[in-house]
Design a protein around this motif. Structure first.
Motif, PDB file in Angstrom:
ATOM      1  N   TYR A   1       3.134 -41.679  86.134  1.00 10.15           N
ATOM      2  CA  TYR A   1       4.392 -41.375  86.874  1.00 10.15           C
ATOM      3  C   TYR A   1       5.463 -41.711  85.714  1.00 10.15           C
TER       4      TYR A   1
ATOM      5  N   THR B   1       3.271 -37.625  87.633  1.00 11.49           N
ATOM      6  CA  THR B   1       2.864 -37.683  89.107  1.00 11.49           C
ATOM      7  C   THR B   1       3.928 -38.374  89.959  1.00 11.49           C
ATOM      8  N   GLU B   2       3.702 -38.341  91.052  1.00  9.89           N
ATOM      9  CA  GLU B   2       4.772 -38.883  92.036  1.00  9.89           C
ATOM     10  C   GLU B   2       5.070 -40.390  91.557  1.00  9.89           C
TER      11      GLU B   2
ATOM     12  N   SER C   1       5.664 -44.125  93.187  1.00 11.52           N
ATOM     13  CA  SER C   1       6.053 -44.926  94.157  1.00 11.52           C
ATOM     14  C   SER C   1       7.143 -45.864  93.938  1.00 11.52           C
TER      15      SER C   1
END
Length: 172
Positions: free
Chosen positions: A116, A147-148, A150
């Motif tokens: 991330y 990546t995404e 969160s």
């Protein structure tokens, strides 16, 4: 200079759990498909969670730990879906180790690193310091593959960035 997609391998630093590891593997696979490249994957760092995977809730060793180790699950998924040869770094316990053990002196070339965005930023800080201190190969170029991120990763990532800047970089 190598072309934009001339990677030697893609590094998947093992994360907080199997879902995060799968997310990283999926991002690595998508990167390969999008750029039409086939490279080996390296799973970096089994860390202290291996012990947790091999013990029950009372801390006793499990008799049958098959399938309990999420790194084994990731390993099997990479083997099944990618089918290629890849490496496993069994020494790394943290992000500094991920960089130092995966890219020791003598390593060269371009490598993808999947995580991330805030973790990738932290890895970049570690990379700069390690290269300056002669503890990481200078002939390595890291290509970030995000990546995404969160909300939990954002909170953790911000705290980890501060800790890395104030404490961890001094350990290199």
């Amino acid at each position: 200079m190598q072309g934009e997609y001339d990677l030697k391998a893609i590094v998947i630093p093992s994360g907080e759990g199997i879902e995060e590891d799968y997310e990283r593997m999926d991002a690595a696979s998508a990167y390969c498909l999008r750029n039409q490249v086939e490279v080996p994957f390296i799973i970096s760092g089994v860390g202290p969670d291996i012990s947790e995977c091999l013990r029950d809730r009372l801390g006793r060793p499990k008799i049958d730990s098959a399938g309990k180790d999420f790194h084994l699950e990731l390993y099997n998924r990479v083997r099944k879906e990618i089918g290629g040869i890849f490496g496993v770094d069994t020494l790394s316990l943290n992000s500094i180790d991920n960089m130092l053990n995966t890219f020791p002196e003598g390593t060269s070339g371009k490598y993808g690193m999947v995580s991330y965005p805030l973790h990738l930023q932290r890895l970049r800080m570690i990379e700069k310091r390690a290269k300056a201190m002669g503890k990481m190969a200078k002939a390595v170029e890291i290509v970030p593959i995000p990546t995404e991120q969160s909300f939990r990763q954002t909170l953790y990532g911000l705290a980890a960035l501060v800790k890395t800047a104030l404490v961890d970089l001094r350990k290199i």
